[in-house]
Design an enzyme around this catalytic site. Structure first.
Site, short mmCIF file in Angstrom:
data_model
loop_
_atom_site.label_atom_id
_atom_site.label_comp_id
_atom_site.label_asym_id
_atom_site.label_seq_id
_atom_site.Cartn_x
_atom_site.Cartn_y
_atom_site.Cartn_z
N THR A 187 76.06 41.56 10.85
CA THR A 187 75.05 42.95 10.43
C THR A 187 74.30 42.30 9.30
OG1 THR A 187 76.75 43.73 8.86
CG2 THR A 187 76.80 44.82 11.22
N THR A 241 72.92 43.46 6.14
CA THR A 241 73.27 43.12 4.60
C THR A 241 74.42 41.94 4.72
OG1 THR A 241 72.62 45.18 4.13
CG2 THR A 241 74.09 44.26 2.65
N CYS A 242 75.28 41.97 5.44
CA CYS A 242 76.46 41.11 5.21
C CYS A 242 75.94 39.73 5.75
CB CYS A 242 77.55 41.52 6.45
SG CYS A 242 78.06 43.21 6.45
N SER A 243 75.24 39.62 6.59
CA SER A 243 74.58 38.14 7.19
C SER A 243 73.44 37.80 6.14
CB SER A 243 74.14 38.24 8.53
OG SER A 243 75.27 38.45 9.38
#
Length: 182
Positions: free
Chosen positions: A53, A55-57
């Site tokens: 995703t 923001t996560c990546s």
């Protein structure tokens, strides 16, 4: 969850590389428990809504990966990224991110996340049950410090990010270590 509480004891179903296995998929199942990951270590655990995703990546995982030496200098032994994804997804994401320092923990059945009180519905974006975004400093299986994004709720309209960022957690560690040294 909050500081002072023990992490729930669960079994994580992981896939680990095994070079004795021939073929294009040299991995085998290996169950690991909460104790396997956290006993006898001071670690950062961060959880996020999903592998791959934005923001996560783009921010959270790379920030912890790239800042590993800074965390180590502040007394952290390991950094773990947990998501309600299976081991196949988490391993492929780790490979795609080029991880060398952060280790991924698959919580495919969401058992750990549920017992942490952090399981939320994200049906509004087509995810189903996922983890709310948080981070923690965990010392020998006990939460030392807790960093939870605001607004914990099912089908939250936003994906808050900041409280659990690598920068926030590292600032906390530096301040706590400076206070302890004074």
């Amino acid at each position: 969850m909050k500081a002072g509480l023990k992490l729930p004891e669960v079994t994580f179903h992981t896939r680990v590389r095994d070079d004795s296995i021939e073929g294009p998929n040299p991995f085998r199942w290996q169950d690991k428990t909460t104790s396997d990951f956290f006993a006898g270590k001071r670690v950062v655990l961060f959880a996020l809504p999903g592998a791959f995703t934005p923001t996560c990546s783009t921010y959270q995982l790379p920030g912890f990966e790239n800042g590993f030496d800074d965390f180590k200098a502040e007394g952290i032994d390991a950094i773990y990224c947990l998501s309600v994804n299976d081991s196949f997804v988490m391993n492929k994401w780790a490979e795609g991110q080029g991880l060398k320092n952060v280790k991924v923990i698959p919580d495919g059945s969401a058992e750990f996340t549920r017992k942490m009180g952090m399981l939320v519905a994200k049906d509004n974006v087509g995810f189903g049950a996922r983890s709310w975004r948080y981070a923690a400093i965990v010392n020998d299986g006990t939460v030392e410090a807790w960093f939870e994004e605001p607004g914990l709720a099912d089908n939250h309209g936003e994906d808050p990010y900041g409280v659990s960022s690598p920068e926030t957690v590292l600032d906390y560690l530096r301040e706590a270590n400076a206070t302890a040294a004074a």
